[in-house]
Design a protein around this motif. Sequence first.
Motif, PDB file in Angstrom:
ATOM      1  N   GLU A  81      -3.177  -3.679  11.626  1.00  0.00           N
ATOM      2  CA  GLU A  81      -4.064  -4.836  11.536  1.00  0.00           C
ATOM      3  C   GLU A  81      -4.875  -4.957  12.811  1.00  0.00           C
ATOM      4  OE1 GLU A  81      -2.554  -8.464   9.864  1.00  0.00           O
ATOM      5  OE2 GLU A  81      -0.842  -7.402   9.002  1.00  0.00           O
ATOM      6  N   LYS A 126      -0.382   1.634   8.520  1.00  0.00           N
ATOM      7  CA  LYS A 126      -1.106   0.390   8.280  1.00  0.00           C
ATOM      8  C   LYS A 126      -1.198  -0.378   9.591  1.00  0.00           C
ATOM      9  CE  LYS A 126       2.011   0.633   5.418  1.00  0.00           C
ATOM     10  NZ  LYS A 126       3.176   0.543   4.526  1.00  0.00           N
ATOM     11  N   TYR A 155       0.828  -1.200   0.000  1.00  0.00           N
ATOM     12  CA  TYR A 155       0.000   0.000   0.000  1.00  0.00           C
ATOM     13  C   TYR A 155       0.864   1.254   0.000  1.00  0.00           C
ATOM     14  CZ  TYR A 155      -3.273  -3.531   1.364  1.00  0.00           C
ATOM     15  OH  TYR A 155      -4.019  -4.675   1.383  1.00  0.00           O
ATOM     16  N   ARG A 195      -7.352  -4.663   7.744  1.00  0.00           N
ATOM     17  CA  ARG A 195      -6.222  -3.763   7.831  1.00  0.00           C
ATOM     18  C   ARG A 195      -6.753  -2.341   7.682  1.00  0.00           C
ATOM     19  NH1 ARG A 195      -1.184  -5.930   4.643  1.00  0.00           N
ATOM     20  NH2 ARG A 195      -1.745  -7.622   6.039  1.00  0.00           N
ATOM     21  N   ILE A 228      -5.827   1.482   6.804  1.00  0.00           N
ATOM     22  CA  ILE A 228      -4.799   2.210   6.043  1.00  0.00           C
ATOM     23  C   ILE A 228      -5.074   3.709   6.134  1.00  0.00           C
ATOM     24  CG2 ILE A 228      -3.750   2.469   3.759  1.00  0.00           C
ATOM     25  CD1 ILE A 228      -3.631  -0.381   4.373  1.00  0.00           C
TER      26      ILE A 228
END
Lengths: 69, 69, 69, 69, 69, 69
Positions: free
Chosen positions: B10, B8, B3, B56, B58
């Motif tokens: 999780e 980022k 990305y 995830r 972002i």
Amino acid sequence: MKYGARNKMEGTVTLIKKGTLMCSVTVQVPGPSEVSSVMTLDSLEELGLKKGDKVRAIVKAIHVLLVKD
Amino acid sequence: MKYGARNKMEGTVTLIKKGTLMCSVTVQVPGPSEVSSVMTLDSLEELGLKKGDKVRAIVKAIHVLLVKD
Amino acid sequence: MKYGARNKMEGTVTLIKKGTLMCSVTVQVPGPSEVSSVMTLDSLEELGLKKGDKVRAIVKAIHVLLVKD
Amino acid sequence: MKYGARNKMEGTVTLIKKGTLMCSVTVQVPGPSEVSSVMTLDSLEELGLKKGDKVRAIVKAIHVLLVKD
Amino acid sequence: MKYGARNKMEGTVTLIKKGTLMCSVTVQVPGPSEVSSVMTLDSLEELGLKKGDKVRAIVKAIHVLLVKD
Amino acid sequence: MKYGARNKMEGTVTLIKKGTLMCSVTVQVPGPSEVSSVMTLDSLEELGLKKGDKVRAIVKAIHVLLVKD
């Protein structure tokens, strides 16, 4: 002080990278993980940021993209 | 999958609130802390998200605002 | 892989312009038309992007401004 | 009229979904593909949008996320 | 010309700072106060902006963060 | 308190419109002009906003689009 945003993380500045107009600031937040912010050098100067400073990182929920495998 | 964004994280979906057009999704990430995302119900349906799902989150660094006392 | 965003376009990288901190990447998408993305050089390096690479451009609907004559 | 943004697409409104405060507008652009925009109902009313209207969709490059497999 | 955004201010360009890829443009708006915009040099060139030009600054309401003491 | 954003305006809340998940808040700022912010109802509740409250509206320069005739 209250913020109209869902995401608020406190942390410590660990890295400042300066470009010619913009800069990026990396903030160590609990986790352990990192949050990066890009702003103008003008804003950096106004904040007077340096490594080790305590800051709050604010992100409106609308700017968060979720991805699923 | 890679990305083009600095941030980022999780985590696991813990709460989904639906409006008439938009919804908010809360994700538990390590810390412990939470990240909230607002998206359209269309995107929610396309993601097929439900509580307990791994996702995830972002965030482009330009969307992160730093605040200092 | 599913994305919590309304706008997703696949295309091919045709141009990468590097600044000192940021860069812009131009992507040829069907139409024919182009989509440009600005990100940090750090993100560019992490993506490992070069001309000719296939990428997906993602835009949340809230970031799209409509204008009418 | 000129816009300080890298991404500009012309198209035709094909769908308007109204929530209680926000709405989404789908625009058919050449490709063939679609672009979706989310805005307030106040902005929708000000634009006076209806199906079949010609509009321009504007996206700043910084709001485009690139993803690579 | 109508814009699908809640915030629209007219003003006069008073300062342009160029980086290597991006630039910032300061606009004097009634108040008196200033609004700053960051864009790519490509967008600046396309706008053909120079000091003294009249411009409109557009901000979607979702990008406005409110803070309260 | 210092903010890493170029645009900061102080004003008074004049209108709050609530949807099912989101809301919009209109703020009278000097000029005279108005600034509108869209946020989640959760954020509104956390701010505890009501008409007449003094707030600060913060906008990163990257979110400002300039338009020229």
